[in-house]
Design a protein around this motif. Sequence first.
Motif, PDB file in Angstrom:
ATOM      1  N   VAL A 122       3.256   1.414   1.564  1.00  0.00           N
ATOM      2  CA  VAL A 122       3.417   0.266   0.667  1.00  0.00           C
ATOM      3  C   VAL A 122       2.393  -0.837   0.900  1.00  0.00           C
ATOM      4  CG1 VAL A 122       5.880   0.739   0.512  1.00  0.00           C
ATOM      5  CG2 VAL A 122       5.076  -1.039   2.047  1.00  0.00           C
ATOM      6  N   LEU A 123       1.666  -0.801   2.030  1.00  0.00           N
ATOM      7  CA  LEU A 123       0.683  -1.862   2.271  1.00  0.00           C
ATOM      8  C   LEU A 123      -0.738  -1.337   2.397  1.00  0.00           C
ATOM      9  CD1 LEU A 123       2.665  -4.099   4.786  1.00  0.00           C
ATOM     10  CD2 LEU A 123       1.982  -4.720   2.492  1.00  0.00           C
ATOM     11  N   TRP A 124      -1.006  -0.572   3.452  1.00  0.00           N
ATOM     12  CA  TRP A 124      -2.381  -0.149   3.762  1.00  0.00           C
ATOM     13  C   TRP A 124      -3.003   0.639   2.620  1.00  0.00           C
ATOM     14  CZ3 TRP A 124      -4.106   0.574   9.361  1.00  0.00           C
ATOM     15  CH2 TRP A 124      -3.352  -0.245  10.210  1.00  0.00           C
ATOM     16  N   LEU A 125      -2.319   1.696   2.194  1.00  0.00           N
ATOM     17  CA  LEU A 125      -2.921   2.594   1.209  1.00  0.00           C
ATOM     18  C   LEU A 125      -3.079   1.950  -0.179  1.00  0.00           C
ATOM     19  CD1 LEU A 125      -1.175   5.858   2.403  1.00  0.00           C
ATOM     20  CD2 LEU A 125      -3.598   5.303   2.598  1.00  0.00           C
ATOM     21  N   PRO A 126      -2.040   1.304  -0.733  1.00  0.00           N
ATOM     22  CA  PRO A 126      -2.238   0.698  -2.067  1.00  0.00           C
ATOM     23  C   PRO A 126      -3.332  -0.369  -2.076  1.00  0.00           C
ATOM     24  CG  PRO A 126       0.088   0.757  -1.511  1.00  0.00           C
ATOM     25  CD  PRO A 126      -0.648   1.153  -0.286  1.00  0.00           C
ATOM     26  N   VAL A 127      -3.384  -1.189  -1.024  1.00  0.00           N
ATOM     27  CA  VAL A 127      -4.392  -2.257  -0.972  1.00  0.00           C
ATOM     28  C   VAL A 127      -5.795  -1.656  -0.893  1.00  0.00           C
ATOM     29  CG1 VAL A 127      -5.314  -4.116   0.453  1.00  0.00           C
ATOM     30  CG2 VAL A 127      -2.871  -4.027  -0.039  1.00  0.00           C
ATOM     31  N   THR A 128      -5.972  -0.654  -0.008  1.00  0.00           N
ATOM     32  CA  THR A 128      -7.278  -0.009   0.122  1.00  0.00           C
ATOM     33  C   THR A 128      -7.668   0.684  -1.177  1.00  0.00           C
ATOM     34  OG1 THR A 128      -6.543   0.454   2.357  1.00  0.00           O
ATOM     35  CG2 THR A 128      -8.650   1.386   1.699  1.00  0.00           C
ATOM     36  N   MET A 129      -6.688   1.354  -1.799  1.00  0.00           N
ATOM     37  CA  MET A 129      -6.976   2.043  -3.059  1.00  0.00           C
ATOM     38  C   MET A 129      -7.378   1.056  -4.143  1.00  0.00           C
ATOM     39  SD  MET A 129      -4.525   5.227  -3.888  1.00  0.00           S
ATOM     40  CE  MET A 129      -3.144   4.844  -2.856  1.00  0.00           C
TER      41      MET A 129
ATOM     42  N   VAL B  10      -4.941   9.066  -1.996  1.00  0.00           N
ATOM     43  CA  VAL B  10      -3.827   9.481  -2.859  1.00  0.00           C
ATOM     44  C   VAL B  10      -2.998  10.552  -2.156  1.00  0.00           C
ATOM     45  CG1 VAL B  10      -3.289  10.787  -4.956  1.00  0.00           C
ATOM     46  CG2 VAL B  10      -4.781   8.806  -5.082  1.00  0.00           C
ATOM     47  N   PHE B  11      -3.684  11.508  -1.535  1.00  0.00           N
ATOM     48  CA  PHE B  11      -2.956  12.534  -0.772  1.00  0.00           C
ATOM     49  C   PHE B  11      -2.178  11.896   0.372  1.00  0.00           C
ATOM     50  CE2 PHE B  11      -6.024  16.007  -2.266  1.00  0.00           C
ATOM     51  CZ  PHE B  11      -5.086  16.536  -3.130  1.00  0.00           C
ATOM     52  N   ALA B  12      -2.805  10.937   1.049  1.00  0.00           N
ATOM     53  CA  ALA B  12      -2.127  10.246   2.154  1.00  0.00           C
ATOM     54  C   ALA B  12      -0.886   9.507   1.644  1.00  0.00           C
ATOM     55  CB  ALA B  12      -3.089   9.271   2.831  1.00  0.00           C
ATOM     56  N   SER B  13      -1.001   8.903   0.460  1.00  0.00           N
ATOM     57  CA  SER B  13       0.156   8.201  -0.123  1.00  0.00           C
ATOM     58  C   SER B  13       1.289   9.179  -0.413  1.00  0.00           C
ATOM     59  CB  SER B  13      -0.245   7.501  -1.420  1.00  0.00           C
ATOM     60  OG  SER B  13      -1.088   6.424  -1.157  1.00  0.00           O
ATOM     61  N   GLY B  14       0.919  10.349  -0.964  1.00  0.00           N
ATOM     62  CA  GLY B  14       1.931  11.357  -1.242  1.00  0.00           C
ATOM     63  C   GLY B  14       2.605  11.828   0.035  1.00  0.00           C
ATOM     64  N   PHE B  15       1.795  12.039   1.081  1.00  0.00           N
ATOM     65  CA  PHE B  15       2.320  12.542   2.352  1.00  0.00           C
ATOM     66  C   PHE B  15       3.235  11.519   3.022  1.00  0.00           C
ATOM     67  CE2 PHE B  15       1.684  13.432   6.977  1.00  0.00           C
ATOM     68  CZ  PHE B  15       2.355  14.644   6.983  1.00  0.00           C
ATOM     69  N   THR B  16       2.810  10.241   3.052  1.00  0.00           N
ATOM     70  CA  THR B  16       3.639   9.209   3.697  1.00  0.00           C
ATOM     71  C   THR B  16       4.894   8.932   2.869  1.00  0.00           C
ATOM     72  OG1 THR B  16       2.235   7.537   2.652  1.00  0.00           O
ATOM     73  CG2 THR B  16       1.782   8.053   4.941  1.00  0.00           C
ATOM     74  N   GLY B  17       4.758   8.984   1.529  1.00  0.00           N
ATOM     75  CA  GLY B  17       5.914   8.726   0.680  1.00  0.00           C
ATOM     76  C   GLY B  17       6.975   9.806   0.798  1.00  0.00           C
ATOM     77  N   TYR B  18       6.532  11.012   1.115  1.00  0.00           N
ATOM     78  CA  TYR B  18       7.447  12.153   1.210  1.00  0.00           C
ATOM     79  C   TYR B  18       8.448  11.994   2.347  1.00  0.00           C
ATOM     80  CZ  TYR B  18       8.661  16.987   0.129  1.00  0.00           C
ATOM     81  OH  TYR B  18       9.322  18.119  -0.281  1.00  0.00           O
TER      82      TYR B  18
END
Lengths: 215, 153
Positions: free
Chosen positions: A188-195, A128-136
């Motif tokens: 949009v791919l790696w993190l949501p799928v893994t999550m 989740v933190f990684a998603s926030g960081f990459t989305g930023y």
Amino acid sequence: MGRAFDWLDKKFHIKAPHKRFLKRRLPEGLSYFYCLGGAAFTSYVILFITGLLLSQYYIPSEMEAFESIVKIQREVHLGWLIRGVHKWSATLLIIFILCHTLRVFISRAYKSPKELNWIVGCLTLVLVFASGFTGYLLPWDQKAYWATTVGTSMAATMPVAGRHLMYLIRGGMDVSGATLIRFYSFHVLWLPVTMAALLWAHFHMIKRQGIKGGL
Amino acid sequence: MDRRNFLRAAVKSIIAAAAAGVAAVAAYFMYPANVRARQLIYCECMDEDSLPKHGVKRAEYRFELKGKEMTAAVYLVNHEGTLYALSPVCSHLGCLVNYNRHTDVFICPCHGGKYDTAGEVISGPPPAPLARLPMKVENGRVYIGVMLPAVAA
């Protein structure tokens, strides 16, 4: 709706086991603090849906990313709303998942036999933190660029291979268009799928082990 | 209806309404924001003197779309004294037909549709003749009329 679902369920057989789970009696002593995980998951679902919508207009390119964000804000129907919901749900997800972690920690729900679920939850927290960081980085404005420059430079402080780790994350020596595409792909791919996979495991183990004690 | 069934129906209705609302917002979000009516716009094509005296001549005209300069082809036909402009867009699935000088027919490269120089179908799958585009001559220049998205005021 019910009849159509029953027809599908003849093939899938998912109704009966879930009915047992959904209609069971909740253990004594639960409070609204036990809803924080559900609130975090709701935020994840909202982020997933609004993210699917935003990906229809966002362009992960060095030249066009910022312009496409401006277009979403000004031209696309309700674009400001969808992007706003995505941004605020992201903030709420961080808050809810941290509170949920705190609740699990305080109620000592990480203990055996649920230690694996604690580990899966911690991995989700990191993602989740990684998603926030990459989305930023994706708005590709000054704030995004410099936040990512500073954030990724922290990787370089790691001993021995830190510099190479930073280059690996950035996809180059500096934050550039390559970093933008890389972060977009993660976001949009790696993190949501893994999550999604981790959350499935998380919920499966709750069903098997119960919210409080065993079922 | 007892309280349990009422609550169950109420919760289901609220969820259905919320889902319908989300679907409506999503569809509205994805619907393009720049849909405008089309209008007939005449585009400059060639000199009046360059019009074919007899037979078929391929020409190009330029127009502006979303601030970009575009080019499109048109066939100008002089059929026994009557002059008209034929769109090269095949009426079957929209491929661009080519004029064959030796057989004097338009042939579509996609599925072999054939049209004569009047634009009428000779053979193949096309359901309708080639479209005739409006044209006009002004100050010695030929203009082709095409339906383009109306320019934003």
